[in-house]
Design a protein around this motif. Structure first.
Motif, PDB file in Angstrom:
ATOM      1  N   LEU A 255      -3.609 -39.706   1.604  1.00  0.00           N
ATOM      2  CA  LEU A 255      -2.390 -38.931   1.340  1.00  0.00           C
ATOM      3  C   LEU A 255      -2.780 -37.576   0.765  1.00  0.00           C
ATOM      4  N   LEU A 256      -2.191 -36.525   1.316  1.00  0.00           N
ATOM      5  CA  LEU A 256      -2.445 -35.177   0.831  1.00  0.00           C
ATOM      6  C   LEU A 256      -1.145 -34.610   0.269  1.00  0.00           C
ATOM      7  N   PHE A 257      -1.198 -34.218  -1.020  1.00  0.00           N
ATOM      8  CA  PHE A 257      -0.026 -33.681  -1.694  1.00  0.00           C
ATOM      9  C   PHE A 257      -0.107 -32.149  -1.744  1.00  0.00           C
ATOM     10  N   PRO A 258       1.011 -31.465  -1.937  1.00  0.00           N
ATOM     11  CA  PRO A 258       0.986 -30.001  -2.003  1.00  0.00           C
ATOM     12  C   PRO A 258       0.336 -29.519  -3.305  1.00  0.00           C
ATOM     13  N   TYR A 259      -0.903 -29.095  -3.228  1.00  0.00           N
ATOM     14  CA  TYR A 259      -1.563 -28.495  -4.394  1.00  0.00           C
ATOM     15  C   TYR A 259      -1.657 -26.978  -4.245  1.00  0.00           C
ATOM     16  N   GLU A 260      -1.178 -26.460  -3.110  1.00  0.00           N
ATOM     17  CA  GLU A 260      -1.011 -25.033  -2.891  1.00  0.00           C
ATOM     18  C   GLU A 260       0.386 -24.831  -2.310  1.00  0.00           C
ATOM     19  N   PRO A 261       1.009 -23.667  -2.538  1.00  0.00           N
ATOM     20  CA  PRO A 261       2.421 -23.473  -2.151  1.00  0.00           C
ATOM     21  C   PRO A 261       2.712 -23.715  -0.676  1.00  0.00           C
ATOM     22  N   GLU A 262       1.750 -23.433   0.210  1.00  0.00           N
ATOM     23  CA  GLU A 262       2.037 -23.549   1.645  1.00  0.00           C
ATOM     24  C   GLU A 262       1.868 -24.966   2.186  1.00  0.00           C
ATOM     25  N   LEU A 263       1.380 -25.889   1.387  1.00  0.00           N
ATOM     26  CA  LEU A 263       1.136 -27.247   1.856  1.00  0.00           C
ATOM     27  C   LEU A 263       2.370 -28.122   1.750  1.00  0.00           C
ATOM     28  N   GLN A 264       2.433 -29.155   2.617  1.00  0.00           N
ATOM     29  CA  GLN A 264       3.496 -30.153   2.588  1.00  0.00           C
ATOM     30  C   GLN A 264       2.889 -31.510   2.227  1.00  0.00           C
ATOM     31  N   VAL A 265       3.694 -32.552   2.237  1.00  0.00           N
ATOM     32  CA  VAL A 265       3.186 -33.911   2.017  1.00  0.00           C
ATOM     33  C   VAL A 265       2.721 -34.460   3.362  1.00  0.00           C
ATOM     34  N   THR A 266       1.447 -34.860   3.433  1.00  0.00           N
ATOM     35  CA  THR A 266       0.887 -35.307   4.709  1.00  0.00           C
ATOM     36  C   THR A 266       0.202 -36.654   4.548  1.00  0.00           C
ATOM     37  N   PHE A 267       0.512 -37.565   5.471  1.00  0.00           N
ATOM     38  CA  PHE A 267      -0.133 -38.869   5.533  1.00  0.00           C
ATOM     39  C   PHE A 267      -1.170 -38.832   6.661  1.00  0.00           C
ATOM     40  N   PHE A 268      -2.415 -39.142   6.325  1.00  0.00           N
ATOM     41  CA  PHE A 268      -3.456 -39.328   7.337  1.00  0.00           C
ATOM     42  C   PHE A 268      -3.648 -40.822   7.530  1.00  0.00           C
ATOM     43  N   GLY A 269      -3.980 -41.231   8.767  1.00  0.00           N
ATOM     44  CA  GLY A 269      -4.179 -42.658   8.983  1.00  0.00           C
ATOM     45  C   GLY A 269      -4.704 -42.977  10.364  1.00  0.00           C
ATOM     46  N   GLU A 270      -4.661 -44.257  10.684  1.00  0.00           N
ATOM     47  CA  GLU A 270      -5.166 -44.743  11.959  1.00  0.00           C
ATOM     48  C   GLU A 270      -4.069 -45.477  12.711  1.00  0.00           C
ATOM     49  N   VAL A 271      -4.225 -45.512  14.032  1.00  0.00           N
ATOM     50  CA  VAL A 271      -3.261 -46.187  14.898  1.00  0.00           C
ATOM     51  C   VAL A 271      -4.010 -47.150  15.810  1.00  0.00           C
ATOM     52  N   ALA A 272      -3.270 -48.031  16.444  1.00  0.00           N
ATOM     53  CA  ALA A 272      -3.876 -49.035  17.330  1.00  0.00           C
ATOM     54  C   ALA A 272      -4.229 -48.412  18.678  1.00  0.00           C
ATOM     55  N   ASP A 273      -4.989 -49.179  19.460  1.00  0.00           N
ATOM     56  CA  ASP A 273      -5.326 -48.808  20.841  1.00  0.00           C
ATOM     57  C   ASP A 273      -6.096 -47.498  20.921  1.00  0.00           C
ATOM     58  N   THR A 274      -7.119 -47.363  20.095  1.00  0.00           N
ATOM     59  CA  THR A 274      -7.971 -46.183  20.122  1.00  0.00           C
ATOM     60  C   THR A 274      -9.424 -46.601  20.324  1.00  0.00           C
ATOM     61  N   SER A 275     -10.290 -45.632  20.511  1.00  0.00           N
ATOM     62  CA  SER A 275     -11.705 -45.888  20.729  1.00  0.00           C
ATOM     63  C   SER A 275     -12.380 -46.407  19.457  1.00  0.00           C
ATOM     64  N   PHE A 276     -13.508 -47.074  19.622  1.00  0.00           N
ATOM     65  CA  PHE A 276     -14.244 -47.600  18.466  1.00  0.00           C
ATOM     66  C   PHE A 276     -14.871 -46.487  17.631  1.00  0.00           C
ATOM     67  N   VAL A 277     -14.914 -45.253  18.159  1.00  0.00           N
ATOM     68  CA  VAL A 277     -15.445 -44.140  17.371  1.00  0.00           C
ATOM     69  C   VAL A 277     -14.331 -43.257  16.806  1.00  0.00           C
ATOM     70  N   THR A 278     -13.079 -43.652  16.999  1.00  0.00           N
ATOM     71  CA  THR A 278     -11.965 -42.906  16.414  1.00  0.00           C
ATOM     72  C   THR A 278     -11.943 -43.131  14.906  1.00  0.00           C
ATOM     73  N   SER A 279     -11.823 -42.060  14.141  1.00  0.00           N
ATOM     74  CA  SER A 279     -11.913 -42.177  12.691  1.00  0.00           C
ATOM     75  C   SER A 279     -10.638 -42.762  12.098  1.00  0.00           C
ATOM     76  N   GLU A 280     -10.741 -43.164  10.846  1.00  0.00           N
ATOM     77  CA  GLU A 280      -9.600 -43.716  10.138  1.00  0.00           C
ATOM     78  C   GLU A 280      -8.639 -42.635   9.649  1.00  0.00           C
ATOM     79  N   TYR A 281      -8.962 -41.357   9.899  1.00  0.00           N
ATOM     80  CA  TYR A 281      -8.086 -40.244   9.511  1.00  0.00           C
ATOM     81  C   TYR A 281      -7.592 -39.492  10.741  1.00  0.00           C
ATOM     82  N   SER A 282      -7.562 -40.141  11.871  1.00  0.00           N
ATOM     83  CA  SER A 282      -7.378 -39.454  13.152  1.00  0.00           C
ATOM     84  C   SER A 282      -5.957 -38.957  13.402  1.00  0.00           C
ATOM     85  N   SER A 283      -4.961 -39.603  12.817  1.00  0.00           N
ATOM     86  CA  SER A 283      -3.566 -39.240  13.085  1.00  0.00           C
ATOM     87  C   SER A 283      -2.876 -38.837  11.789  1.00  0.00           C
ATOM     88  N   THR A 284      -1.862 -37.968  11.903  1.00  0.00           N
ATOM     89  CA  THR A 284      -1.180 -37.480  10.706  1.00  0.00           C
ATOM     90  C   THR A 284       0.330 -37.414  10.931  1.00  0.00           C
TER      91      THR A 284
END
Length: 365
Positions: A255-284
């Protein structure tokens, strides 16, 4: 051409021998960072829980804010494996300095006081591996070292382009210089593919970070945080539920919180049906920091190929794409620069001595 390439291979190897050893040895340890942390600091890093029994994000956020008065959450590493504590990164009011705490996500307990992000051993090793402990300037040093590592791997394969003929050649009953020569070539042949992957991904990350710091932030001042930059009444749990619904099974890992004025609240994560080399932060999924309305989502399954390839660099660099077997291989390959340094320096010294003796003999009296 081959002779010139050999000279570059030799002398560049001597020049960056120590930096490459540092980067490689720390990298080998960091392949097992979680295990080392669990062994050294079980009271901080190990939790007792069952997957799926995490407390809600809103409850945990309130717990952190209550325990750490005078700090704001900047980012949050999320774990739900039943044994690894969450890691929270906070900024102190009136500064732009980052600190780290451990959170038991099953019991709702902040387990540590804020400390510098490189306070613990493996975090210090990560800083050494990535920046040589000298901040952003260190990115240039590790970037150059990674480029040279990449060159060493490519030039070695070119110099010994018929390497398949010596795939298993290691003469034992020969002079030491011949033995070291065989060992140098053999280890290089076997480790080259992995070293090329590690070198290339390392170069990419270093160049990306250098561009980010030197071009994007060269004229900007870091924001000094004095208070919360988002609506605290927003429900993180509702955001998480919407993110999961929006991208079918989305699981948050960061989870990324706004620590600078231009940032928003962003969730990074993983989804199903992806390659074995897809990272755990691949989708947002991003949300407006005041209203909580969904702004955008990035699904790696719909991304163009080059972005999918870049995302795979994380697992390829650290070697955890097929679990323990690949991690063991990456850890062992990380030790090879030590072998290259010992054998390469020995051969260089032995080959110089005859020339020195010959020059003294041929000098006029």
């Amino acid at each position: 051409m081959k002779k010139t390439l050999h000279l570059w291979h030799r002398y560049l190897g001597l020049v960056v021998a120590i930096p490459l050893i540092i980067i490689s040895l720390t990298g080998s340890i960091l392949v097992f960072k979680e295990e080392v942390d669990h062994w050294l600091m079980p009271e901080l890093t190990v939790v007792a829980g069952t997957s799926g029994q995490r407390l809600g994000y809103d409850v945990l956020r309130d717990t952190v804010n209550s325990a750490l008065n005078g700090y704001e959450i900047g980012s949050w590493e999320v774990f739900d494996d039943g044994q690894t504590a969450d890691r929270i990164y906070v900024l102190k009011h009136g500064t732009n300095e980052w600190f780290k705490v451990y959170l038991d996500q099953y019991q709702g307990e902040v387990r540590s006081q804020p400390v510098a992000v490189n306070h613990y051993l493996t975090d210090w090793l990560l800083d050494l591996h990535y920046k040589f402990l000298i901040g952003d300037t260190g990115l240039w040093f590790t970037g150059v070292a990674s480029l040279i590592l990449l060159f060493m791997g490519i030039s070695g394969l070119i110099i010994y382009r018929q390497f398949w003929k010596k795939f298993f050649t290691l003469r034992l009953k020969v002079k030491r210089i011949a033995l070291f020569s065989d060992l140098h070539k053999l280890v290089g042949i076997w480790s080259a593919p992995v070293l090329l992957v590690i070198g290339f991904t390392g170069v990419y990350w270093n160049i990306s970070e250098i561009i980010h710091h030197e071009l994007e932030h060269s004229q900007e001042e870091q924001h000094v945080i004095t208070g919360r930059l988002y609506n605290h009444a927003l429900s993180l749990d509702k955001m998480m539920a919407e993110a999961s619904q929006q991208m079918g099974g989305f699981q948050a890992t960061y989870l990324l919180f706004p620590y600078e004025p231009e940032l928003q609240v962003t969730f990074f994560g993983e989804v199903a049906d992806t390659s074995f080399v897809t990272s755990e932060y691949s989708s947002t999924v991003s949300f407006d920091k005041q209203s909580g309305g969904r702004l955008s989502n990035y699904d790696i399954r719909e991304a163009p190929f080059y972005l999918v390839a870049v995302d795979s660099f994380r697992k390829l660099h650290f070697g955890y794409f097929v679990g323990l077997p690949s991690r063991i291989i990456w850890c062992l390959i990380g030790l090879t620069p030590l072998i290259f340094t010992v054998t390469g320096c020995y051969m260089w010294l032995k080959r110089r001595r005859p020339k020195k003796r010959l020059s003294r003999i041929t000098q006029p009296i």
